[in-house]
Design a protein around this motif. Structure first.
Motif, PDB file in Angstrom:
ATOM      1  N   THR A  24       0.828  -1.202   0.000  1.00  0.00           N
ATOM      2  CA  THR A  24       0.000   0.000   0.000  1.00  0.00           C
ATOM      3  C   THR A  24       0.869   1.263   0.000  1.00  0.00           C
ATOM      4  N   HIS A  25       0.529   2.184  -0.879  1.00  0.00           N
ATOM      5  CA  HIS A  25       1.346   3.372  -1.071  1.00  0.00           C
ATOM      6  C   HIS A  25       0.467   4.534  -1.500  1.00  0.00           C
ATOM      7  N   CYS A  26       1.037   5.731  -1.416  1.00  0.00           N
ATOM      8  CA  CYS A  26       0.334   6.930  -1.876  1.00  0.00           C
ATOM      9  C   CYS A  26       0.716   7.173  -3.326  1.00  0.00           C
ATOM     10  N   VAL A  27      -0.287   7.308  -4.173  1.00  0.00           N
ATOM     11  CA  VAL A  27      -0.080   7.416  -5.619  1.00  0.00           C
ATOM     12  C   VAL A  27      -0.410   8.824  -6.092  1.00  0.00           C
ATOM     13  N   LYS A  28       0.432   9.377  -6.923  1.00  0.00           N
ATOM     14  CA  LYS A  28       0.088  10.599  -7.651  1.00  0.00           C
ATOM     15  C   LYS A  28      -0.587  10.155  -8.941  1.00  0.00           C
ATOM     16  N   LEU A  29      -1.851  10.476  -9.096  1.00  0.00           N
ATOM     17  CA  LEU A  29      -2.619   9.972 -10.222  1.00  0.00           C
ATOM     18  C   LEU A  29      -2.159  10.596 -11.533  1.00  0.00           C
ATOM     19  N   THR A  30      -2.118   9.767 -12.574  1.00  0.00           N
ATOM     20  CA  THR A  30      -1.711  10.264 -13.881  1.00  0.00           C
ATOM     21  C   THR A  30      -2.821  11.113 -14.485  1.00  0.00           C
ATOM     22  N   GLU A  31      -2.452  11.921 -15.460  1.00  0.00           N
ATOM     23  CA  GLU A  31      -3.422  12.782 -16.139  1.00  0.00           C
ATOM     24  C   GLU A  31      -4.529  11.951 -16.781  1.00  0.00           C
ATOM     25  N   SER A  32      -4.159  10.799 -17.369  1.00  0.00           N
ATOM     26  CA  SER A  32      -5.167   9.969 -18.034  1.00  0.00           C
ATOM     27  C   SER A  32      -6.169   9.396 -17.039  1.00  0.00           C
ATOM     28  N   THR A  33      -5.706   9.039 -15.850  1.00  0.00           N
ATOM     29  CA  THR A  33      -6.615   8.508 -14.833  1.00  0.00           C
ATOM     30  C   THR A  33      -7.508   9.613 -14.287  1.00  0.00           C
ATOM     31  N   ILE A  34      -6.951  10.789 -14.076  1.00  0.00           N
ATOM     32  CA  ILE A  34      -7.757  11.923 -13.607  1.00  0.00           C
ATOM     33  C   ILE A  34      -8.837  12.251 -14.635  1.00  0.00           C
ATOM     34  N   GLU A  35      -8.471  12.258 -15.910  1.00  0.00           N
ATOM     35  CA  GLU A  35      -9.452  12.546 -16.962  1.00  0.00           C
ATOM     36  C   GLU A  35     -10.533  11.466 -17.017  1.00  0.00           C
ATOM     37  N   ALA A  36     -10.126  10.193 -16.853  1.00  0.00           N
ATOM     38  CA  ALA A  36     -11.093   9.094 -16.896  1.00  0.00           C
ATOM     39  C   ALA A  36     -12.068   9.170 -15.723  1.00  0.00           C
ATOM     40  N   ASN A  37     -11.605   9.628 -14.572  1.00  0.00           N
ATOM     41  CA  ASN A  37     -12.452   9.682 -13.383  1.00  0.00           C
ATOM     42  C   ASN A  37     -13.232  10.989 -13.258  1.00  0.00           C
ATOM     43  N   ALA A  38     -12.911  11.952 -14.110  1.00  0.00           N
ATOM     44  CA  ALA A  38     -13.574  13.255 -14.030  1.00  0.00           C
ATOM     45  C   ALA A  38     -15.076  13.144 -14.257  1.00  0.00           C
ATOM     46  N   ARG A  39     -15.508  12.080 -14.962  1.00  0.00           N
ATOM     47  CA  ARG A  39     -16.941  11.936 -15.248  1.00  0.00           C
ATOM     48  C   ARG A  39     -17.759  11.729 -13.974  1.00  0.00           C
ATOM     49  N   PHE A  40     -17.098  11.317 -12.896  1.00  0.00           N
ATOM     50  CA  PHE A  40     -17.797  11.109 -11.636  1.00  0.00           C
ATOM     51  C   PHE A  40     -17.897  12.384 -10.798  1.00  0.00           C
ATOM     52  N   PHE A  41     -17.159  13.426 -11.186  1.00  0.00           N
ATOM     53  CA  PHE A  41     -17.121  14.675 -10.439  1.00  0.00           C
ATOM     54  C   PHE A  41     -17.781  15.786 -11.255  1.00  0.00           C
ATOM     55  N   ASN A  42     -18.002  16.928 -10.618  1.00  0.00           N
ATOM     56  CA  ASN A  42     -18.593  18.060 -11.332  1.00  0.00           C
ATOM     57  C   ASN A  42     -17.625  18.637 -12.352  1.00  0.00           C
ATOM     58  N   SER A  43     -16.332  18.516 -12.071  1.00  0.00           N
ATOM     59  CA  SER A  43     -15.325  19.009 -12.999  1.00  0.00           C
ATOM     60  C   SER A  43     -14.029  18.240 -12.785  1.00  0.00           C
ATOM     61  N   LYS A  44     -13.165  18.316 -13.765  1.00  0.00           N
ATOM     62  CA  LYS A  44     -11.864  17.645 -13.667  1.00  0.00           C
ATOM     63  C   LYS A  44     -11.067  18.186 -12.488  1.00  0.00           C
ATOM     64  N   GLU A  45     -11.238  19.472 -12.197  1.00  0.00           N
ATOM     65  CA  GLU A  45     -10.475  20.115 -11.119  1.00  0.00           C
ATOM     66  C   GLU A  45     -10.835  19.546  -9.743  1.00  0.00           C
ATOM     67  N   GLU A  46     -12.004  18.942  -9.621  1.00  0.00           N
ATOM     68  CA  GLU A  46     -12.429  18.390  -8.339  1.00  0.00           C
ATOM     69  C   GLU A  46     -11.841  17.001  -8.067  1.00  0.00           C
ATOM     70  N   VAL A  47     -11.292  16.360  -9.091  1.00  0.00           N
ATOM     71  CA  VAL A  47     -10.744  15.013  -8.912  1.00  0.00           C
ATOM     72  C   VAL A  47      -9.478  15.100  -8.053  1.00  0.00           C
ATOM     73  N   PRO A  48      -9.408  14.349  -6.946  1.00  0.00           N
ATOM     74  CA  PRO A  48      -8.171  14.361  -6.151  1.00  0.00           C
ATOM     75  C   PRO A  48      -6.981  13.936  -7.007  1.00  0.00           C
ATOM     76  N   THR A  49      -5.828  14.449  -6.692  1.00  0.00           N
ATOM     77  CA  THR A  49      -4.624  14.122  -7.470  1.00  0.00           C
ATOM     78  C   THR A  49      -3.818  13.005  -6.844  1.00  0.00           C
ATOM     79  N   GLU A  50      -4.227  12.566  -5.628  1.00  0.00           N
ATOM     80  CA  GLU A  50      -3.524  11.486  -4.951  1.00  0.00           C
ATOM     81  C   GLU A  50      -4.521  10.464  -4.408  1.00  0.00           C
ATOM     82  N   ALA A  51      -4.040   9.248  -4.223  1.00  0.00           N
ATOM     83  CA  ALA A  51      -4.882   8.193  -3.653  1.00  0.00           C
ATOM     84  C   ALA A  51      -4.004   7.207  -2.905  1.00  0.00           C
ATOM     85  N   TYR A  52      -4.611   6.506  -1.961  1.00  0.00           N
ATOM     86  CA  TYR A  52      -3.946   5.395  -1.304  1.00  0.00           C
ATOM     87  C   TYR A  52      -4.377   4.114  -2.026  1.00  0.00           C
ATOM     88  N   SER A  53      -3.415   3.283  -2.352  1.00  0.00           N
ATOM     89  CA  SER A  53      -3.741   2.078  -3.114  1.00  0.00           C
ATOM     90  C   SER A  53      -2.939   0.884  -2.622  1.00  0.00           C
TER      91      SER A  53
END
Length: 247
Positions: free
Chosen positions: A152-181
């Protein structure tokens, strides 16, 4: 490796849910590794149906989720804890005190990751791990890179993953840039792995994952080394593999 080609998303979701139900039937206190994102929603819906039919009992099950956004509270509608409650936990008889998700509110990344690794160890490891597949070949939030992250580590999300997940948020800017995985070692330590892939945009990633070189540039490619891997995919996701005559 076993590959099941579903007729469509509903079909493969039903078959994958049956595999999970069978695992719980054989081991009522099974530890299930669970995934989020759009891919497993159908599986969770089918598990709820099986529960309502009396065909699966979650009362002794423990669950351990792959990942969580750093900075989101469990009450945030985009958090993975909220996702799991909404699609599965609120609708079955699982003991929520035995459903685990990384602590997204823990600001100390090392502490959050160490605690989650200890948790996985304390429950005896994962019996069956459910995985989705990112368009760039990621599993959990293990992004393409130069090395496989073990635990388990802290990940800086790639641009492609942020863009793919943006559909779940109101905007791309709201997508967190880090995650625990969970890391690759956590995932590969599961006794069985169930990989689900749907849609044409996953076709190249699925081919690279199952038949390409084993490389951290395609994190899912490590799954080739697991001796209990079951893949559930629709015809679109399998299109590249079929074009190459591998199925």
């Amino acid at each position: 490796m076993m590959i099941y080609q579903g007729k469509d998303y509903k079909d493969l979701s039903e078959k994958a849910a049956e595999i999970i139900a069978a695992e719980v039937f054989m081991k009522p206190d099974a530890v299930l590794g669970l995934a989020t994102g759009s891919t497993p929603i159908g599986v969770y819906e089918e598990l709820v149906k099986l529960y309502n039919m009396g065909r699966i009992d979650f009362s002794k099950v423990t669950s351990v989720n792959l990942d969580e956004y750093k900075g989101l509270s469990p009450e945030n509608e985009q958090s993975y804890r909220y996702f799991m409650n909404h699609y599965l936990f609120d609708h079955v008889n699982i003991d929520k005190s035995r459903t685990y998700v990384p602590n997204g509110l823990e600001e100390d990344s090392q502490k959050a990751c160490d605690e989650y690794n200890q948790l996985i160890e304390s429950v005896g490891g994962i019996d069956l791990q459910v995985l989705g597949l990112g368009g760039n070949g990621h599993i959990g939030f293990n992004e393409p890179g130069d090395v496989f992250d073990k635990v388990t580590h802290c990940v800086k999300l790639t641009e492609s993953t942020i863009e793919a997940n943006a559909r779940f948020f109101n905007s791309k800017e709201e997508v967190p840039t880090e995650a625990y995985s969970m890391g690759i070692q956590n995932i590969m330590s599961a006794k069985k792995i169930l990989l689900i892939a749907t849609g044409e945009r996953k076709a190249e990633a699925l081919y690279q994952a199952l038949y390409g070189p084993i490389s951290p540039k395609v994190p899912a490619s490590i799954l080739q080394l697991h001796n209990q891997l079951a893949v559930f995919a629709d015809p679109e996701a399998l299109s590249v593999i079929k074009e190459k005559g591998l199925l």
